[in-house]
Scaffold this motif. Structure first.
Motif, PDB file in Angstrom:
ATOM      1  N   THR A 162       2.447  14.586  -8.275  1.00 61.18           N
ATOM      2  CA  THR A 162       3.372  15.694  -8.042  1.00 61.18           C
ATOM      3  C   THR A 162       4.183  16.057  -9.289  1.00 61.18           C
ATOM      4  OG1 THR A 162       3.569  14.981  -5.750  1.00 61.18           O
ATOM      5  CG2 THR A 162       5.244  16.496  -6.561  1.00 61.18           C
ATOM      6  N   HIS A 163       4.634  15.069 -10.056  1.00 61.31           N
ATOM      7  CA  HIS A 163       5.618  15.317 -11.109  1.00 61.31           C
ATOM      8  C   HIS A 163       5.060  15.280 -12.525  1.00 61.31           C
ATOM      9  CE1 HIS A 163       8.016  13.757  -7.626  1.00 61.31           C
ATOM     10  NE2 HIS A 163       8.747  14.854  -7.949  1.00 61.31           N
ATOM     11  N   LEU A 164       3.867  14.772 -12.742  1.00 58.21           N
ATOM     12  CA  LEU A 164       3.357  14.637 -14.107  1.00 58.21           C
ATOM     13  C   LEU A 164       2.455  15.825 -14.457  1.00 58.21           C
ATOM     14  CD1 LEU A 164       2.479  10.815 -14.270  1.00 58.21           C
ATOM     15  CD2 LEU A 164       4.604  11.969 -14.945  1.00 58.21           C
ATOM     16  N   ASP A 165       2.617  16.257 -15.737  1.00 62.83           N
ATOM     17  CA  ASP A 165       1.711  17.302 -16.200  1.00 62.83           C
ATOM     18  C   ASP A 165       0.415  16.656 -16.664  1.00 62.83           C
ATOM     19  OD1 ASP A 165       2.202  16.169 -18.686  1.00 62.83           O
ATOM     20  OD2 ASP A 165       3.720  17.663 -19.223  1.00 62.83           O
ATOM     21  N   ASP A 166      -0.464  17.443 -17.191  1.00 66.24           N
ATOM     22  CA  ASP A 166      -1.776  16.931 -17.536  1.00 66.24           C
ATOM     23  C   ASP A 166      -1.694  15.824 -18.580  1.00 66.24           C
ATOM     24  OD1 ASP A 166      -2.715  18.773 -15.812  1.00 66.24           O
ATOM     25  OD2 ASP A 166      -3.489  20.172 -17.316  1.00 66.24           O
ATOM     26  N   LEU A 167      -0.898  16.072 -19.653  1.00 66.96           N
ATOM     27  CA  LEU A 167      -0.810  15.082 -20.711  1.00 66.96           C
ATOM     28  C   LEU A 167      -0.191  13.790 -20.220  1.00 66.96           C
ATOM     29  CD1 LEU A 167      -1.237  14.416 -23.670  1.00 66.96           C
ATOM     30  CD2 LEU A 167       1.018  15.417 -24.171  1.00 66.96           C
ATOM     31  N   GLN A 168       0.889  13.943 -19.454  1.00 68.65           N
ATOM     32  CA  GLN A 168       1.539  12.739 -18.896  1.00 68.65           C
ATOM     33  C   GLN A 168       0.588  11.985 -17.958  1.00 68.65           C
ATOM     34  OE1 GLN A 168       4.885  14.796 -17.197  1.00 68.65           O
ATOM     35  NE2 GLN A 168       6.296  14.052 -18.811  1.00 68.65           N
ATOM     36  N   LEU A 169      -0.190  12.746 -17.196  1.00 61.91           N
ATOM     37  CA  LEU A 169      -1.113  12.103 -16.248  1.00 61.91           C
ATOM     38  C   LEU A 169      -2.179  11.313 -17.011  1.00 61.91           C
ATOM     39  CD1 LEU A 169      -1.525  11.993 -13.183  1.00 61.91           C
ATOM     40  CD2 LEU A 169      -3.172  13.850 -13.399  1.00 61.91           C
ATOM     41  N   ILE A 170      -2.638  11.895 -18.154  1.00 60.98           N
ATOM     42  CA  ILE A 170      -3.630  11.181 -18.954  1.00 60.98           C
ATOM     43  C   ILE A 170      -3.018   9.924 -19.549  1.00 60.98           C
ATOM     44  CG2 ILE A 170      -5.024  11.344 -21.055  1.00 60.98           C
ATOM     45  CD1 ILE A 170      -5.401  14.324 -20.407  1.00 60.98           C
ATOM     46  N   GLN A 171      -1.755  10.028 -19.961  1.00 59.38           N
ATOM     47  CA  GLN A 171      -1.087   8.852 -20.528  1.00 59.38           C
ATOM     48  C   GLN A 171      -0.884   7.744 -19.496  1.00 59.38           C
ATOM     49  OE1 GLN A 171       2.446  10.699 -22.107  1.00 59.38           O
ATOM     50  NE2 GLN A 171       1.499  11.169 -24.120  1.00 59.38           N
ATOM     51  N   LYS A 172      -0.847   8.107 -18.235  1.00 62.20           N
ATOM     52  CA  LYS A 172      -0.630   7.127 -17.159  1.00 62.20           C
ATOM     53  C   LYS A 172      -1.963   6.613 -16.578  1.00 62.20           C
ATOM     54  CE  LYS A 172       3.928   7.186 -16.666  1.00 62.20           C
ATOM     55  NZ  LYS A 172       4.764   5.982 -16.742  1.00 62.20           N
ATOM     56  N   GLU A 173      -3.074   6.920 -17.251  1.00 66.43           N
ATOM     57  CA  GLU A 173      -4.389   6.537 -16.693  1.00 66.43           C
ATOM     58  C   GLU A 173      -4.504   5.030 -16.456  1.00 66.43           C
ATOM     59  OE1 GLU A 173      -9.156   6.964 -17.747  1.00 66.43           O
ATOM     60  OE2 GLU A 173      -7.652   7.906 -19.051  1.00 66.43           O
ATOM     61  N   GLN A 174      -4.018   4.232 -17.409  1.00 65.29           N
ATOM     62  CA  GLN A 174      -4.106   2.774 -17.245  1.00 65.29           C
ATOM     63  C   GLN A 174      -3.310   2.308 -16.041  1.00 65.29           C
ATOM     64  OE1 GLN A 174      -6.044   0.665 -18.777  1.00 65.29           O
ATOM     65  NE2 GLN A 174      -5.257  -1.068 -17.584  1.00 65.29           N
ATOM     66  N   LEU A 213       0.832  -1.208   0.000  1.00 66.87           N
ATOM     67  CA  LEU A 213       0.000   0.000   0.000  1.00 66.87           C
ATOM     68  C   LEU A 213       0.867   1.260   0.000  1.00 66.87           C
ATOM     69  CD1 LEU A 213      -2.833  -1.009   2.502  1.00 66.87           C
ATOM     70  CD2 LEU A 213      -3.063  -0.665   0.035  1.00 66.87           C
ATOM     71  N   ASP A 214       1.964   1.191   0.771  1.00 68.47           N
ATOM     72  CA  ASP A 214       2.860   2.350   0.826  1.00 68.47           C
ATOM     73  C   ASP A 214       3.508   2.596  -0.536  1.00 68.47           C
ATOM     74  OD1 ASP A 214       4.251   4.385   2.512  1.00 68.47           O
ATOM     75  OD2 ASP A 214       6.026   3.236   1.867  1.00 68.47           O
ATOM     76  N   THR A 215       3.904   1.494  -1.217  1.00 66.75           N
ATOM     77  CA  THR A 215       4.510   1.617  -2.553  1.00 66.75           C
ATOM     78  C   THR A 215       3.511   2.209  -3.540  1.00 66.75           C
ATOM     79  OG1 THR A 215       5.949  -0.272  -2.115  1.00 66.75           O
ATOM     80  CG2 THR A 215       5.611   0.341  -4.432  1.00 66.75           C
ATOM     81  N   ILE A 216       2.263   1.689  -3.507  1.00 70.27           N
ATOM     82  CA  ILE A 216       1.229   2.201  -4.413  1.00 70.27           C
ATOM     83  C   ILE A 216       0.959   3.677  -4.136  1.00 70.27           C
ATOM     84  CG2 ILE A 216      -1.212   2.009  -5.033  1.00 70.27           C
ATOM     85  CD1 ILE A 216      -0.967  -1.011  -4.443  1.00 70.27           C
ATOM     86  N   ARG A 217       0.861   4.011  -2.840  1.00 70.77           N
ATOM     87  CA  ARG A 217       0.569   5.398  -2.471  1.00 70.77           C
ATOM     88  C   ARG A 217       1.708   6.323  -2.900  1.00 70.77           C
ATOM     89  NH1 ARG A 217       1.767   8.813   1.653  1.00 70.77           N
ATOM     90  NH2 ARG A 217       0.181  10.347   2.243  1.00 70.77           N
ATOM     91  N   THR A 218       2.948   5.849  -2.689  1.00 70.21           N
ATOM     92  CA  THR A 218       4.113   6.669  -3.071  1.00 70.21           C
ATOM     93  C   THR A 218       4.127   6.906  -4.577  1.00 70.21           C
ATOM     94  OG1 THR A 218       5.390   5.796  -1.218  1.00 70.21           O
ATOM     95  CG2 THR A 218       6.632   6.797  -3.030  1.00 70.21           C
ATOM     96  N   GLY A 219       3.830   5.836  -5.335  1.00 64.20           N
ATOM     97  CA  GLY A 219       3.801   5.975  -6.791  1.00 64.20           C
ATOM     98  C   GLY A 219       2.717   6.946  -7.239  1.00 64.20           C
ATOM     99  N   LEU A 220       1.530   6.823  -6.630  1.00 61.36           N
ATOM    100  CA  LEU A 220       0.429   7.710  -7.007  1.00 61.36           C
ATOM    101  C   LEU A 220       0.726   9.153  -6.634  1.00 61.36           C
ATOM    102  CD1 LEU A 220      -2.623   5.481  -5.992  1.00 61.36           C
ATOM    103  CD2 LEU A 220      -1.834   6.009  -8.306  1.00 61.36           C
ATOM    104  N   VAL A 221       1.352   9.352  -5.440  1.00 65.01           N
ATOM    105  CA  VAL A 221       1.724  10.715  -5.020  1.00 65.01           C
ATOM    106  C   VAL A 221       2.770  11.287  -5.988  1.00 65.01           C
ATOM    107  CG1 VAL A 221       2.845  12.082  -3.213  1.00 65.01           C
ATOM    108  CG2 VAL A 221       1.115  10.391  -2.620  1.00 65.01           C
ATOM    109  N   GLY A 222       3.685  10.419  -6.418  1.00 63.09           N
ATOM    110  CA  GLY A 222       4.707  10.868  -7.372  1.00 63.09           C
ATOM    111  C   GLY A 222       4.092  11.296  -8.683  1.00 63.09           C
ATOM    112  N   MET A 223       3.119  10.522  -9.183  1.00 64.44           N
ATOM    113  CA  MET A 223       2.426  10.908 -10.420  1.00 64.44           C
ATOM    114  C   MET A 223       1.722  12.243 -10.243  1.00 64.44           C
ATOM    115  SD  MET A 223       0.667   7.365 -11.694  1.00 64.44           S
ATOM    116  CE  MET A 223       1.645   5.908 -12.066  1.00 64.44           C
TER     117      MET A 223
END
Length: 402
Positions: free
Chosen positions: A171-183, A159-169
Motif C-alpha cells: 500500500t505505502h511503498l513506491d516501485d523503487l522502495q518495493l524493489i529495495q524491500k525485496e529481501q 501470519l497476521d503480522t506478516i500479512r499486515t506487513g506485506l499489505v503495508g508494503m
C-alpha cells in the motif's frame, strides 16, 4: 382224636374244658394238621389215602404254630433292636448332624462373603485404576489440545503480522522502495511458508484403549451371558441347501448333498453352508450362546444384511469380506476373520459352547467360553447398518442354545 371232635359241653370233669377249635368243613374233624403245599390247616382225613392232601408236605398243626411263634419272637427281637438303633440314631447322630450342618452352613456363608468381598475389593480397585486411567487420558488429550491451541494462536498472530506487513508494503511503498524491500519480502514469505497447515493427530484424540481391562471384560462377559437372554431363531429363507434346519429353527446340520428342494429366493445362500438369524440388531447390547461341541468345522459371528448370498466368491464367504465378522474352527485351527484378514487364535482345545456378545454402542464384538470364563477374542470396530447373528457349519451340527 374223637375227643377233639366232640360237641361243646360233653365229657366229664369238674368244669368246662377248653372250647374246641374249628372243624374241617369237609370231614367235620379237628384241624390238627398243616398242609405245607396248600398253606392251610387240615384234618387227619384230609391227609389220608383218599384225602385231598395226600402226598403233600404235612406236619402237625402245633409244630407249625410253634414255628410261627418262634418267628414272631425273632421278629419282635429284631424290631426291638431296630427301634433301639433308631432311638440311638435320633439321640446321638441327628443332633450331631444338625450341629455339623449349622456349622458348615455358617462356614459356607463366611466363604461366600469372603470371596465376594475379595471380588468386590478387586472390582473396586480395578474401577479406581480404570477411572484414574480415563482421567489421565482425558487430561493428556486436554493438555495436548491446549498446547495445540496456544501453538496455532501464535501461528495465527504471526501470519497476521506478516500479512499486515506485506499489505503495508503493497500500500505505502513506491516501485523503487518495493524493489529495495525485496529481501524482506522474501524473508517474510519464507517465514509464512514455514508455518504448516494443521494435521490430524492421534495425540489430540481420546484413546479408548485406556478402558480396556481383561478382568473387567471377563466379569462383564460372565454377567451378561448369565443375565441376558436372546431368543435367536434361524431364518429358514437364508439356509443353504447343504444345511438342514430343525423344527425349532435352532439347530443346523450339514449334509454333503443338497437337501430336499426349497425355494431359491434372494435371501438364500446357494453355495456356502451359511445361514442368518431372523433377528437383526441396530443398537444396544446382545448375547447368545451356540453349542458347537459336535462340530469340527463351523463359523459363528455377525454379518451385515448387505452380505451377498449367491455364488462361490469370497464376497459370500463368511470372514472373507467387509460384511462379516466370525469366529471359526477348522479341525484344530481357530481364528477370527473379517474382510479377508484371518487372525489365528492359540487355543489348545475347542470350546463346547461359544458365547457371542455384541455391544453396538461400544462397537465391540466378543467371543467367550462360558464353561471356563475365558474371553477367546475381542474385536473393536464399527458395524455399519443392522447386523444379524450368522452361522456356518461344514461338519455335523451346531445349535443355538439361547
Amino acid at each position: 382224636m374223637s375227643a377233639e371232635g366232640t360237641e361243646p359241653g360233653s365229657g366229664s370233669g369238674p368244669g368246662p374244658g377248653p372250647e374246641p377249635g374249628p372243624l374241617c368243613p369237609e370231614h367235620g374233624q379237628a384241624l390238627s394238621w398243616f398242609c405245607g403245599s396248600e398253606r392251610r390247616p387240615v384234618c387227619a382225613a384230609c391227609t389220608g389215602l383218599d384225602g385231598r392232601c395226600r402226598g403233600h408236605r404235612i406236619r402237625r398243626a402245633e409244630e407249625r404254630a410253634e414255628e410261627l411263634r418262634n418267628k414272631i419272637v425273632d421278629q419282635c427281637e429284631r424290631l426291638q433292636l431296630q427301634s433301639a438303633g433308631i432311638s440311638k440314631y435320633m439321640a446321638d447322630v441327628l443332633p450331631g448332624k444338625n450341629q455339623r450342618a449349622v456349622s458348615m452352613a455358617s462356614a459356607a456363608r463366611e466363604l461366600v462373603i469372603q470371596r465376594l468381598s475379595l471380588v468386590r475389593s478387586l472390582c473396586e480397585s480395578e474401577e479406581q485404576r480404570l477411572l484414574e486411567q480415563v482421567h489421565g487420558e482425558e487430561e493428556r488429550a486436554h493438555q495436548s489440545i491446549l498446547t495445540q491451541r496456544v501453538h496455532w494462536a501464535e501461528a495465527l498472530q504471526k501470519l497476521d503480522t506478516i500479512r499486515t506487513g506485506l499489505v503495508g508494503m503493497l500500500t505505502h511503498l513506491d516501485d523503487l522502495q518495493l524493489i529495495q524491500k525485496e529481501q524482506e519480502i522474501f524473508e517474510r514469505t519464507e517465514e509464512a511458508e514455514g508455518i504448516l497447515d494443521p494435521q490430524e493427530s492421534e495425540m489430540l484424540n481420546f484413546n479408548e484403549k485406556c478402558t480396556r481391562s481383561p478382568l473387567l471384560t471377563q466379569l462383564w462377559a460372565t454377567a451378561v451371558l448369565g443375565s441376558l437372554s436372546e431368543d435367536i431363531r434361524i431364518d429358514e429363507r437364508t439356509v443353504s441347501p447343504f444345511l438342514q434346519l430343525s423344527d425349532d429353527r435352532k439347530t443346523l446340520t450339514f449334509s454333503t448333498k443338497k437337501s430336499k428342494p426349497c425355494a431359491d429366493g434372494p435371501e438364500r445362500f446357494d453355495h456356502w453352508p451359511n445361514a442368518l438369524a431372523a433377528t437383526s440388531f441396530q443398537d444396544g447390547l446382545h448375547a447368545w450362546i451356540v453349542n458347537v461341541q459336535n462340530s469340527c468345522a463351523y463359523k459363528v459371528g455377525v454379518a451385515s444384511g448387505h452380505l451377498p448370498r449367491k455364488g462361490s466368491g469370497s464376497d459370500c464367504r463368511l470372514g472373507h469380506n467387509a460384511f462379516s465378522w466370525v469366529f471359526s474352527r477348522y479341525d484344530q485351527e481357530f481364528r477370527f476373520s473379517h474382510n479377508g484378514q484371518h487372525e489365528p487364535l492359540g487355543l489348545l482345545r475347542g470350546p463346547a459352547q461359544l458365547g457371542v456378545l455384541l455391544d453396538l454402542q461400544a462397537r465391540e464384538l466378543l467371543f467367550y467360553e462360558p464353561a471356563s470364563g475365558t474371553v477367546l477374542y475381542t474385536y473393536h470396530g464399527a458395524f455399519p447398518g443392522p447386523v444379524f447373528p450368522v452361522f456356518a457349519v461344514a461338519d455335523q451340527t451346531i445349535s443355538v442354545i439361547r
